[in-house]
Design an enzyme around this catalytic site. Structure first.
Site, mmCIF file in Angstrom:
data_model
loop_
_atom_site.group_PDB
_atom_site.id
_atom_site.type_symbol
_atom_site.label_atom_id
_atom_site.label_comp_id
_atom_site.label_asym_id
_atom_site.label_seq_id
_atom_site.Cartn_x
_atom_site.Cartn_y
_atom_site.Cartn_z
ATOM 1 N N ASP A 177 19.003 92.502 48.506
ATOM 2 C CA ASP A 177 18.665 93.266 47.169
ATOM 3 C C ASP A 177 19.781 94.271 46.804
ATOM 4 O O ASP A 177 19.764 94.693 45.723
ATOM 5 C CB ASP A 177 17.248 93.736 47.348
ATOM 6 C CG ASP A 177 17.521 94.608 48.924
ATOM 7 O OD1 ASP A 177 16.210 94.921 49.325
ATOM 8 O OD2 ASP A 177 18.439 94.868 49.367
ATOM 9 N N HIS B 205 11.984 98.542 57.587
ATOM 10 C CA HIS B 205 11.512 99.716 57.204
ATOM 11 C C HIS B 205 10.143 100.028 58.323
ATOM 12 O O HIS B 205 9.610 100.987 58.368
ATOM 13 C CB HIS B 205 10.708 99.787 55.875
ATOM 14 C CG HIS B 205 11.868 99.504 54.612
ATOM 15 N ND1 HIS B 205 12.591 100.658 54.619
ATOM 16 C CD2 HIS B 205 11.987 98.277 53.824
ATOM 17 C CE1 HIS B 205 13.495 100.078 53.491
ATOM 18 N NE2 HIS B 205 13.210 98.787 53.145
ATOM 19 N N TYR C 117 15.377 89.943 46.401
ATOM 20 C CA TYR C 117 13.909 89.927 45.613
ATOM 21 C C TYR C 117 14.325 89.060 44.111
ATOM 22 O O TYR C 117 13.308 88.757 43.489
ATOM 23 C CB TYR C 117 13.276 91.097 45.292
ATOM 24 C CG TYR C 117 12.936 91.668 46.459
ATOM 25 C CD1 TYR C 117 13.588 92.562 46.944
ATOM 26 C CD2 TYR C 117 12.056 91.003 47.595
ATOM 27 C CE1 TYR C 117 13.497 93.287 48.440
ATOM 28 C CE2 TYR C 117 11.789 91.604 48.715
ATOM 29 C CZ TYR C 117 12.558 92.751 48.908
ATOM 30 O OH TYR C 117 12.431 93.271 50.422
ATOM 31 N N ASP D 267 21.301 95.923 53.371
ATOM 32 C CA ASP D 267 20.094 95.968 52.408
ATOM 33 C C ASP D 267 20.449 97.305 51.561
ATOM 34 O O ASP D 267 21.025 98.163 51.749
ATOM 35 C CB ASP D 267 18.738 95.901 53.134
ATOM 36 C CG ASP D 267 17.610 95.884 52.313
ATOM 37 O OD1 ASP D 267 17.048 94.562 52.397
ATOM 38 O OD2 ASP D 267 17.423 96.851 51.590
#
Ligand code: SS9
Ligand code: ZN
Length: 678
Positions: free
Chosen positions: A267, A137, A307, A174
């Protein structure tokens, strides 16, 4: 041929952590790294890897992607107190600084570059870097979404500079859109960026218009940015596999990268509070296996998100196990993508039609009769049956997810057979014998005759055939008993051997045997009971035998110079095979094969993802070099360079499309356009 898998991990990257309460950032915890590493140790995977140390990325390396201002701000935080750290962090969307963040982020960059060097230098074939803070990101001048420096983007620029690479593929699995990476390479045709991500029509973070499927890149970079938005949660294994078969892999093979880097966020796996998806850890073994067939196996996997600690750990282990060359576990769940996934796949194929040869003949007429995008919304909501029921009521119930994964992974992790391949000691096998290969002794004649009785007895004319059948039976037994993973034999009559092998395998108890036969098959066993599925790739229609649910005759004649077989393997054979979920695969190559060696090699390499990699190959004994190629693949070599890419002709595309239209209700992994539901 490089071999070995690097693992890069440095405990110091666990010191970066959140010092204040922040419900958005508090999921990015140090334990993500330490528990993943512990999980690898518990599966005895760490000791099987080549340990490569991390290092600090230099300022110069960071400046390959980031501005000096961004670097200076990051550097200045090392001496800040909590109050100051909090203030600086508030300048960014979802990022937190700790006094050790800068150091950890430089280690994350350095670890990533160490992996690129280890792979590009041939010290290892592939590898994984467990790093945090993540990177995809972060942008030229900003931290974002837990990311400070864009590890993967820096790695791509570094590889171009140091190794003169001109084609790098970045796969971002992701569950969030790596907008940082997209911005960095948007105009760069030498870096193909693919990302899927939870989107929900721009509802889900980072809620950007440019995360949609029509963001295809800018200027010279048009076509080299592929966004596959998931407009619903609950996407599962079949959706992810369909995205690979019908979007990523055909493009990747046409692009023909020299290096593949994965922004490996987990995730997107089941149980993750961010993703809310349903894909189970073993699917990452399949995704990794597919990418290993590109760039001669040069694959760098870099951790991004993930996570839910247990889901993350299991998925990391599935990835590393596959990088090490272990057999790929059977993927669980119904092999049927949901409508929303199929619509996203159809949209991104249409958006990229102008930029890729393999899409030249894509039917985009659905765009005309689409009044607005809402058209698909209507259909999506109209038949609820086309959505996945969530395996776990809600992923936030961590303990429930732990329980589910505990049970789920029990029957996934099978003992890896010590011996990879059994062979008959046939002509040319001396070239690949190693500790991974076991020679099987011949079976005695009377025993073989007893086994071949009935059906084919009269066909077994000479001693040579009898002996070849004999050793074939021995190999099949060993595969069944899981003493070996796969096997290969030559035969004077591959068609007869294949037919006998199929009947014998069913009699041994294999419930679903997939047979891919290249060349004219002569005798075709009866497939009515569904215990076999035969795909016959032949030059001309077998007399009078039309395709049906368990028998396909795929007419294919390869062009002389290159091989256009990708579109058949990726667009038809794999989707059907994955829908069928065989527990044994028989690959047979008969006389006057109509495919090049590289096309057959690609097929063998990709199909190893099925049946826990249980494959029996039987090759016409005149095909020595093909036998050696296939044998090397079964033992675990990377797919050789697959020659010149030749795009499929319109006639061949239409043939695949006709078969798809005819059988996509039976074999749902064939679906790649939403028309069927309207
Ligand atoms: N409402 C803001 C949610 C921000 N979520 C950030 C997630 C970053 C994931 C990195 S893989
Ligand atoms: Zn993420």
């Amino acid at each position: 041929m490089a071999s070995g898998t690097a693992l890069i991990y440095d405990e110091e990257m666990t010191t970066h952590k959140l010092l204040w309460s922040d419900p958005i950032c508090d999921i990015e915890v140090p334990e993500r790294l330490s528990s993943s590493y512990e999980q690898l140790r518990s599966y005895h995977l760490v000791e099987r890897c080549v340990h490569v140390p991390a290092r600090e990325g230099s300022e110069e390396e960071i400046l390959l992607v980031h501005s000096l201002e961004h670097l200076e701000v990051a550097k200045s935080t090392q001496t800040m107190n909590e109050e100051e750290l909090k203030r600086v962090s508030e300048n960014y969307d979802a990022f937190f600084f700790h006094p050790s963040t800068y150091r950890c982020a430089r280690l994350a960059v350095g670890a990533t570059l160490q992996l690129v060097d280890a792979v590009m230098s041939g010290k290892v074939r592939n590898g994984m870097a467990l790093v945090r803070p993540p990177g995809h990101h972060s942008q030229r001048n900003a931290a974002n979404g837990f990311c400070l420096f864009n590890n993967v983007a820096i790695a791509a620029e570094y590889a171009k500079l140091k190794y003169g690479l001109q084609r790098i593929l970045i796969v971002d699995w992701d569950v969030h859109h790596g907008q940082g990476t997209q911005y960095i390479f948007e105009e760069d045709p030498s870096v193909l960026y693919f990302s899927w991500h939870r989107y929900e029509h721009q509802e889900f973070w980072p809620s950007l218009k440019e995360s949609d499927y029509d963001a295809v890149g800018l200027g010279k970079g048009k076509g080299f940015n592929i966004n596959l938005p998931w407009n619903k949660v609950g996407m599962g294994n079949s959706d992810y596999l369909a995205a690979f078969f019908h979007v990523l892999l055909p493009t990747a093979f046409e692009f023909d990268p020299e290096l593949v880097i994965v922004s490996s966020g987990y995730d997107s796996g089941i149980g993750d509070p961010e993703g809310q998806m349903n894909a189970t850890p073993e699917v990452f073994a399949h995704l990794t296996h597919f990418l290993m067939q590109l760039a001669n196996g040069k694959l760098c996997v870099i951790l991004e998100g993930g996570y839910h600690l247990k889901s993350l750990g299991e998925s990391v282990c599935m990835t590393v196990k596959t990088l090490l060359g272990d057999p790929v576990p059977q993927v669980s769940g119904e092999m049927a993508p949901c409508l929303s996934a199929v619509e996203s796949i159809q949209n991104v194929r249409a958006a990229h039609k102008p930029y890729w040869k393999w899409l030249a003949y894509e039917d985009t007429s659905f765009l005309q009769n689409l009044s607005t995008k809402s058209h698909f919304l209507k259909t999506a909501n109209s038949n609820p049956s086309t959505e996945h029921e969530s395996k776990i009521t809600n992923n936030n119930d961590t303990v429930k997810v732990d329980r589910f994964l505990e049970l789920h992974m029990k029957n996934i992790l099978f003992p890896v057979p010590p011996i990879k391949t059994a062979t008959t000691g046939c002509e040319g096998s001396e070239h690949f014998l190693s500790e991974h290969v076991q020679l099987v002794k011949e079976m005695d004649k009377t025993e073989v005759e007893a086994l071949v009785s009935g059906f084919y007895a009269d066909l077994v004319k000479d001693n040579k055939t009898l002996l070849s059948l004999g050793s074939m039976f021995v190999i099949l037994d060993k595969i069944l008993k899981k003493e070996v993973c796969n096997g290969i034999a030559t035969s004077p009559t591959a068609a007869l051997s294949a037919a006998v092998a199929l009947r014998h395998s069913v009699r041994l108890g294999f419930q679903r045997v997939l047979c891919v036969f290249v060349g004219d098959m002569q005798m075709i066993p009866n497939t009515e009971d569904g215990k076999m599925l035969i795909i016959n790739i032949c030059e001309k229609e077998q007399s009078g035998k039309t395709s049906c649910k368990h028998y396909f005759s795929l007419n294919w004649k390869e062009d002389a110079e290159g091989n256009d077989f990708f579109s058949a393997v990726l667009g038809f054979i794999l989707p059907v095979a994955y829908s069928y979920q065989p527990n044994l695969t028989v690959i047979a190559v008969g006389p006057n094969r109509n495919l090049g060696i590289s096309g057959i090699s690609l097929l063998v390499a990709l199909i190893q993802g099925l049946a826990e990699s249980r494959i029996f190959a039987v090759i016409e004994d005149t095909e020595i070099s093909l036998m050696q190629n296939v044998a090397k693949l079964l033992v675990g070599a990377s797919t050789p360079a697959f020659g010149i890419y030749v795009p499929p002709t319109q006639e061949k595309v239409n043939r695949i499309k006709a078969l798809r239209d005819q059988f996509q209700q039976e074999w749902k992994m064939l679906q790649c356009s939403g028309d069927i539901f309207i």
